[in-house]
Motif scaffolding. Structure first.
Motif, PDB file in Angstrom:
ATOM      1  N   TYR A  58      78.962  69.282  51.403  1.00  0.00           N
ATOM      2  CA  TYR A  58      78.473  69.804  52.678  1.00  0.00           C
ATOM      3  C   TYR A  58      77.028  69.361  52.907  1.00  0.00           C
ATOM      4  CZ  TYR A  58      77.487  72.969  56.541  1.00  0.00           C
ATOM      5  OH  TYR A  58      77.138  73.464  57.771  1.00  0.00           O
ATOM      6  N   ARG A  59      76.195  69.491  51.880  1.00  0.00           N
ATOM      7  CA  ARG A  59      74.786  69.092  52.001  1.00  0.00           C
ATOM      8  C   ARG A  59      74.660  67.631  52.398  1.00  0.00           C
ATOM      9  NH1 ARG A  59      71.856  70.663  46.527  1.00  0.00           N
ATOM     10  NH2 ARG A  59      70.137  69.598  47.584  1.00  0.00           N
ATOM     11  N   VAL A  60      75.462  66.768  51.780  1.00  0.00           N
ATOM     12  CA  VAL A  60      75.349  65.334  52.036  1.00  0.00           C
ATOM     13  C   VAL A  60      76.012  64.949  53.354  1.00  0.00           C
ATOM     14  CG1 VAL A  60      76.001  63.042  51.208  1.00  0.00           C
ATOM     15  CG2 VAL A  60      75.161  64.754  49.587  1.00  0.00           C
ATOM     16  N   PHE A  61      77.261  65.368  53.547  1.00  0.00           N
ATOM     17  CA  PHE A  61      78.013  64.923  54.726  1.00  0.00           C
ATOM     18  C   PHE A  61      77.543  65.575  56.019  1.00  0.00           C
ATOM     19  CE2 PHE A  61      81.791  64.332  51.640  1.00  0.00           C
ATOM     20  CZ  PHE A  61      81.366  63.063  51.312  1.00  0.00           C
ATOM     21  N   TYR A  62      77.256  66.882  55.977  1.00  0.00           N
ATOM     22  CA  TYR A  62      76.999  67.630  57.203  1.00  0.00           C
ATOM     23  C   TYR A  62      75.521  67.872  57.478  1.00  0.00           C
ATOM     24  CZ  TYR A  62      82.001  68.450  56.977  1.00  0.00           C
ATOM     25  OH  TYR A  62      83.365  68.264  56.916  1.00  0.00           O
ATOM     26  N   ARG A 148      86.018  61.307  48.957  1.00  0.00           N
ATOM     27  CA  ARG A 148      84.953  62.309  49.045  1.00  0.00           C
ATOM     28  C   ARG A 148      83.803  62.017  48.068  1.00  0.00           C
ATOM     29  NH1 ARG A 148      87.479  64.081  53.144  1.00  0.00           N
ATOM     30  NH2 ARG A 148      87.306  66.244  53.823  1.00  0.00           N
ATOM     31  N   SER A 149      83.451  60.748  47.945  1.00  0.00           N
ATOM     32  CA  SER A 149      82.339  60.389  47.068  1.00  0.00           C
ATOM     33  C   SER A 149      81.011  60.745  47.718  1.00  0.00           C
ATOM     34  CB  SER A 149      82.377  58.876  46.783  1.00  0.00           C
ATOM     35  OG  SER A 149      81.184  58.455  46.153  1.00  0.00           O
ATOM     36  N   CYS A 150      80.143  61.395  46.981  1.00  0.00           N
ATOM     37  CA  CYS A 150      78.800  61.640  47.504  1.00  0.00           C
ATOM     38  C   CYS A 150      77.823  61.906  46.363  1.00  0.00           C
ATOM     39  CB  CYS A 150      78.777  62.771  48.521  1.00  0.00           C
ATOM     40  SG  CYS A 150      78.994  64.418  47.838  1.00  0.00           S
ATOM     41  N   VAL A 151      76.578  61.536  46.606  1.00  0.00           N
ATOM     42  CA  VAL A 151      75.492  61.698  45.643  1.00  0.00           C
ATOM     43  C   VAL A 151      74.262  62.167  46.409  1.00  0.00           C
ATOM     44  CG1 VAL A 151      73.974  60.504  44.006  1.00  0.00           C
ATOM     45  CG2 VAL A 151      76.397  59.870  44.135  1.00  0.00           C
ATOM     46  N   LEU A 152      73.519  63.097  45.834  1.00  0.00           N
ATOM     47  CA  LEU A 152      72.275  63.531  46.463  1.00  0.00           C
ATOM     48  C   LEU A 152      71.352  62.334  46.675  1.00  0.00           C
ATOM     49  CD1 LEU A 152      71.336  66.874  44.655  1.00  0.00           C
ATOM     50  CD2 LEU A 152      72.158  66.590  46.997  1.00  0.00           C
ATOM     51  N   LYS A 153      70.613  62.355  47.766  1.00  0.00           N
ATOM     52  CA  LYS A 153      69.797  61.210  48.160  1.00  0.00           C
ATOM     53  C   LYS A 153      68.862  60.751  47.056  1.00  0.00           C
ATOM     54  CE  LYS A 153      66.980  59.565  52.027  1.00  0.00           C
ATOM     55  NZ  LYS A 153      66.402  59.928  53.346  1.00  0.00           N
ATOM     56  N   GLU A 154      68.226  61.693  46.385  1.00  0.00           N
ATOM     57  CA  GLU A 154      67.240  61.332  45.363  1.00  0.00           C
ATOM     58  C   GLU A 154      67.876  60.809  44.079  1.00  0.00           C
ATOM     59  OE1 GLU A 154      67.367  65.935  45.526  1.00  0.00           O
ATOM     60  OE2 GLU A 154      67.698  64.224  46.866  1.00  0.00           O
ATOM     61  N   TYR A 155      69.205  60.851  44.003  1.00  0.00           N
ATOM     62  CA  TYR A 155      69.908  60.364  42.811  1.00  0.00           C
ATOM     63  C   TYR A 155      70.725  59.102  43.100  1.00  0.00           C
ATOM     64  CZ  TYR A 155      68.695  64.470  40.084  1.00  0.00           C
ATOM     65  OH  TYR A 155      68.005  65.446  39.388  1.00  0.00           O
TER      66      TYR A 155
END
Length: 294
Positions: A58-62, A148-155
């Protein structure tokens, strides 16, 4: 009792909805699949960890990207759908961070094996692409859908990507997977604005006949053939790292693209037969997935 359905000659067994709640089980004893310093990759071991992965998505996509949440998603601050309960959820965890585990999950990938798709009523990808002919051509092969691949921006760097691929490769070996596939997304919902990367993919990574997959006609947009050469540098510059990674590994691209208005993306279908994976990558991660072994 389970029932069967025929998808283009591939018969899958489905479990009635009233029985499905009994099918999903977590294994809290599953070991880590790899480590790099204080970072670890492993599968989610309980429902709380899946919830944390959904919160990260949710944090990454939305919140960071352009996806449009439903009222329920906005209220719960979780990206979730009906497929989540049938999937394994790969997690990258930074143990150097403080606080509860949910705050230490920095990357995730959703993995769905063919037997899980039978319980779920099909693969997520089938909503956008007609994969039934491909499954029919390869009866007996074990398919794994990635999504549904996602990684926090700083990582979003080499270490996290390497750990995700370490986890996927270990999972492939664990379940003797033959074929990996799934949707990969380009940012934006205007196919004309994405004509350069879409033309590059069509020209440079088309699936051969045995692996051809086509977008559903009612959803797909199809790049016209062009006699002009495609500017590879321009195409690669706007292509997401994940998609470029699939191409380097030996992946093929299906025919057509599908606009996903909810996520603000245009999706292409990637098919990666295990036998295509370049030897140098197998050597890098280890034939037994031992390079970053826990």
């Amino acid at each position: 009792m389970p029932v069967t359905r025929d998808f283009g000659g591939v018969v899958l067994r489905f479990v009635p909805a009233k029985m499905r709640h009994m099918a999903r089980r977590f294994d809290p004893t599953l070991p880590a699949l790899g480590r790099l310093g204080q970072m670890e990759v492993r599968l989610a071991r309980n429902a709380a960890e899946v919830k944390a992965a959904q919160q990260l998505r949710y944090r990454v996509f939305y919140q960071e990207m352009a996806a449009q949440p439903s009222k329920l998603q906005k209220m719960t601050r979780r990206d979730r759908d009906g497929f989540d309960r049938w999937c394994d959820h790969l997690l990258v965890i930074d143990h150097g961070l403080g606080g509860p585990l949910a705050r230490r999950i920095v990357g995730t990938y959703r993995l769905m094996r063919q037997e899980a798709a039978a319980l779920a009523g099909g693969f997520y990808t089938q909503q956008e692409f007609d994969i039934a002919p491909m499954l029919a051509r390869h009866r007996g092969k074990r398919f794994l859908e990635l999504g549904r691949s996602c990684v926090l921006k700083e990582y979003r760097g080499k270490r996290t990507v390497e750990l995700l691929w370490q986890g996927i490769w270990a999972y492939v070996l664990m379940h003797d997977i033959d074929v990996l596939f799934g949707c990969a997304s380009l940012a934006g919902t205007d196919p004309e604005a994405l004509a350069v990367p879409l033309s590059f993919l069509k020209t440079n990574a088309p699936a051969p006949a045995e692996w051809q997959v086509r977008a559903h006609d009612h959803r797909g947009t199809f790049v016209s053939d062009s006699a002009e050469s495609v500017d590879a540098r321009r195409a690669l510059a706007v292509m997401p790292p994940l998609l470029k990674g699939y191409l380097r590994l030996g992946g093929y691209i299906g025919e057509g693209a599908v606009v996903d208005h909810q996520f603000g993306t245009t999706d292409v279908l990637v098919v990666l037969p295990r036998v295509n994976i370049k030897t140098r990558y197998i050597d890098y991660y280890g034939a037994d997935a031992g390079r970053f072994a826990a």
